[in-house]
Design a protein around this motif. Structure first.
Motif, short mmCIF file in Angstrom:
data_model
loop_
_atom_site.label_atom_id
_atom_site.label_comp_id
_atom_site.label_asym_id
_atom_site.label_seq_id
_atom_site.Cartn_x
_atom_site.Cartn_y
_atom_site.Cartn_z
N HIS A 470 -0.29 -13.16 -15.99
CA HIS A 470 0.02 -11.24 -15.88
C HIS A 470 0.23 -11.36 -14.39
N GLY A 471 0.06 -10.02 -14.08
CA GLY A 471 1.24 -9.25 -12.71
C GLY A 471 0.07 -7.91 -12.39
N THR A 472 0.21 -8.10 -10.77
CA THR A 472 -0.68 -6.22 -9.98
C THR A 472 0.31 -5.65 -9.65
N LEU A 473 0.13 -4.83 -9.49
CA LEU A 473 1.39 -4.35 -8.68
C LEU A 473 0.38 -2.96 -7.63
N ASP A 474 0.31 -3.00 -6.82
CA ASP A 474 -0.35 -2.09 -6.00
C ASP A 474 0.19 -0.89 -5.37
N ILE A 475 0.52 0.13 -5.74
CA ILE A 475 0.96 1.06 -4.75
C ILE A 475 0.58 1.42 -3.53
N ILE A 476 0.31 0.87 -1.96
CA ILE A 476 -0.09 1.77 -1.25
C ILE A 476 -0.28 3.11 -0.64
N ASN A 477 0.98 3.06 -0.75
CA ASN A 477 1.72 4.17 -0.28
C ASN A 477 3.04 5.33 -0.40
N ALA A 478 3.54 5.79 0.47
CA ALA A 478 4.46 6.50 -0.26
C ALA A 478 5.93 6.00 -0.46
N THR A 479 5.74 4.86 0.73
CA THR A 479 6.66 3.72 1.34
C THR A 479 6.21 1.76 0.36
N THR A 480 4.89 2.22 0.43
CA THR A 480 4.77 -0.10 0.21
C THR A 480 4.34 0.20 -0.77
N ALA A 481 4.97 -1.09 -1.47
CA ALA A 481 3.75 -1.53 -2.79
C ALA A 481 4.43 -3.20 -2.86
N VAL A 482 3.15 -3.63 -3.17
CA VAL A 482 3.25 -4.50 -3.25
C VAL A 482 2.97 -5.47 -4.75
N TRP A 483 3.51 -6.86 -5.13
CA TRP A 483 3.51 -7.20 -6.64
C TRP A 483 2.44 -8.10 -6.36
#
Length: 548
Positions: A470-483
């Motif tokens: 499975h996966g997780t997408l962390d929306i950090i802020n308006a310009t950064t996300a971590v998959w």
């Protein structure tokens, strides 16, 4: 104004070097059987009036739909009466576990799967309840109970609403899963997903594989015959009992996969019925589209779009008219991330389902690119693959990055083979899939001398591995996300593939400029360039389907 097709590497984006793991090196079995429905996780309780299958569908940071089932489904070889839907459908809730002072009424429904084949078992669901709770406070924990057929209350549950929609927010996590099914591998996937502690879950299609079974519950594979278009609907009941520990606390969104089509033609019907189980059991937000077949909604800092290749996507279709309106009116200042979900992958280097929806890619890719979609997620192929940013088979710094997570663990087992080397290319093995609603599109690689299949792992394929997970997408802020992608064979704290996405800003990519209602924040119109790409998409569709 023309939208520049940027090269692979720029001052603000560097494509990752392709990486892979071969199935032969992983030491894994290809899959496992389904867990029996008599297993306590899947079996019904003793009190048929008590609520069960309790789950939450996300609406917005201020709304959620609570759904559950009461009563006993009908299941036999004769005609089935409709259940009595004139029963209580109420949620009591509040911000204190000891004071549920608020009440929300709901609606009830049911559905049937009726077959005409001799000896087939018909199915009519128990009563399905849906209560839409609105006016919630963002970023707040609520406690709730639902009421059964005789006002029998459920156990106490809780959920936490997401933060308010806006470009400023604290990091939060979206869990992603697809092609789950109900095998022993699937149970590991769900356990790991729970352990990842998502704030929201997206189910990218193919929930339970009821259509892999005949209506009597036997698996629909050779040498079993005579159950074409049948399904075993008790699988759906088992799914929502088993997943209740997660989805009674964490709301989810979903898209239709091919295993949700469940085509049936009851007696005296003039046409086939499609998607009946999916449409009856879920309540995803339909404010923008008027249908659960495709829709959109907002989360903190992100606009989420859910598309459907299994219904009409011609440029004159209702789906495409809605998509264009949605993209022209969403507010990128409030929701800077633009993320799309649809079940079958448009970028795929596995033999399984290779280029199966190439016509759909040609239809939607120019539009997704023109409006600066950041990320696209798929299922369908039972393995994992993540791409670099890519447009028309060429790495492109301003294009979306695509990820296939059809690795939930279902009974059809893992997809183990890549289309490279040439000996495995479907064009050379006679295994092409180009028919029906999918269209009839032949396209070729931008590299490798224009071959139909890549000759080796292409530069746009960043990482691929035939494992379940499975996966997780962390929306950090308006310009950064971590998959992060988590394999089932590892502990949940281990990420087998990780990437940090940085969203293009300023003038880096003209298709990503901030705009509201079709106008850039700087005041320049970008509608003309999008119309050009839309015309290109329309021409591609006509070519696919042989329309002059």
């Amino acid at each position: 104004m023309n939208i520049t097709l940027y090269p692979a590497n720029t001052s603000f984006y560097t494509a990752g070097v392709p990486q892979q793991k071969l199935f032969s090196t992983l030491g894994l079995t290809s899959g496992s059987l389904d867990v029996p429905l008599t297993d306590p996780r899947f079996a019904p309780g003793n009190d048929t009036n008590a609520p069960e299958q309790i789950h939450l569908n996300y609406g917005s940071p201020t709304s959620v739909v609570v759904s559950w089932v009461t009563g006993t489904p009908g299941y036999n070889q004769s005609a089935l009466p409709a259940p009595n839907t004139a029963v209580p459908s109420t949620v009591t809730y509040g911000t204190s576990a000891t004071s549920l002072t608020l009440n929300a009424p709901g609606t009830t429904t049911y559905y049937s799967q009726i077959y005409t084949a001799p000896g087939a078992f018909n199915y009519t669901s128990a009563v399905i309840h849906h209560v839409n709770i609105t006016g919630l406070t963002p970023n707040t924990t609520y406690f709730y109970r639902v009421l059964g057929n005789t006002n029998v209350p459920s156990a106490l549950f809780n959920f936490t609403t997401l933060q308010a929609v806006g470009s400023t927010f604290s990091p939060y996590r979206i869990g992603l899963v697809a092609d789950l099914g109900s095998t022993y591998n699937s149970t590991t996937t769900l356990d790991h997903l729970i352990g990842s502690q998502p704030n929201l879950v997206v189910f990218v299609g193919d929930f339970i594989y009821a259509d892999n079974f005949c209506s009597n519950g036997s698996q629909n594979t050779a040498p079993i015959t005579g159950c074409t278009n049948q399904t075993y609907q008790p699988k759906w009941d088992g799914l929502f009992r088993w997943s209740q520990p997660l989805f009674s606390h964490v709301p989810f969104l979903g898209v239709i996969g091919n295993h949700e089509i469940e085509s049936q033609k009851p007696p005296n019907a003039t046409d086939f019925l499609l998607f009946q189980s999916y449409l009856a059991r879920t309540r995803f937000p339909t404010t923008t589209s008027g249908t659960q077949l495709y829709y959109s909604t907002d989360a903190p800092g992100a606009h989420l779009i859910f598309l459907n290749p299994y219904t009409d996507y011609n440029t004159t279709s209702a789906q495409m008219a809605w998509l264009m309106n949605d993209l022209n009116t969403f507010n990128r200042t409030k929701t800077p991330w633009l993320i799309a979900f649809f079940h079958p992958p448009t970028y795929n280097t596995y033999v399984s389902h290779f280029k199966e929806v190439e016509c759909f890619r040609l239809a939607v890719e120019p539009t997704l690119y023109a409006y600066g979609v950041d990320l696209v997620y798929h299922g369908h192929v039972h393995a994992y693959e993540r791409t670099n940013r890519v447009y028309n088979y060429t790495v492109n710094a301003c294009a979306p990055a695509y990820t296939t997570i059809g690795d939930g663990g279902n009974i059809e087992q893992v997809a183990a083979n890549f289309t490279d080397p040439p000996s495995q290319c479907p064009l050379n093995t006679g295994a092409l899939v180009r028919s029906g609603f999918i269209g009839n599109c032949m396209t070729y690689q931008a590299t490798d001398n224009g071959s139909y299949c890549p000759l080796s792992q292409p530069s746009w394929s960043a990482y691929r591995e035939p494992s379940f997970g499975h996966g997780t997408l962390d929306i950090i802020n308006a310009t950064t996300a971590v998959w992060n992608w988590h394999r089932n064979q590892d502990g949940i704290a281990v990420a087998a593939d990780t990437v940090t996405y940085t969203r293009p800003v300023g003038t880096q990519c003209s298709n990503h400029l901030q705009y509201v209602n079709g106008t850039e924040s700087a005041g320049k119109s970008i509608v003309s360039s999008r119309k050009l790409l839309w015309a290109k998409a329309e021409a591609s569709i006509k070519k696919c389907f042989g329309v002059a």
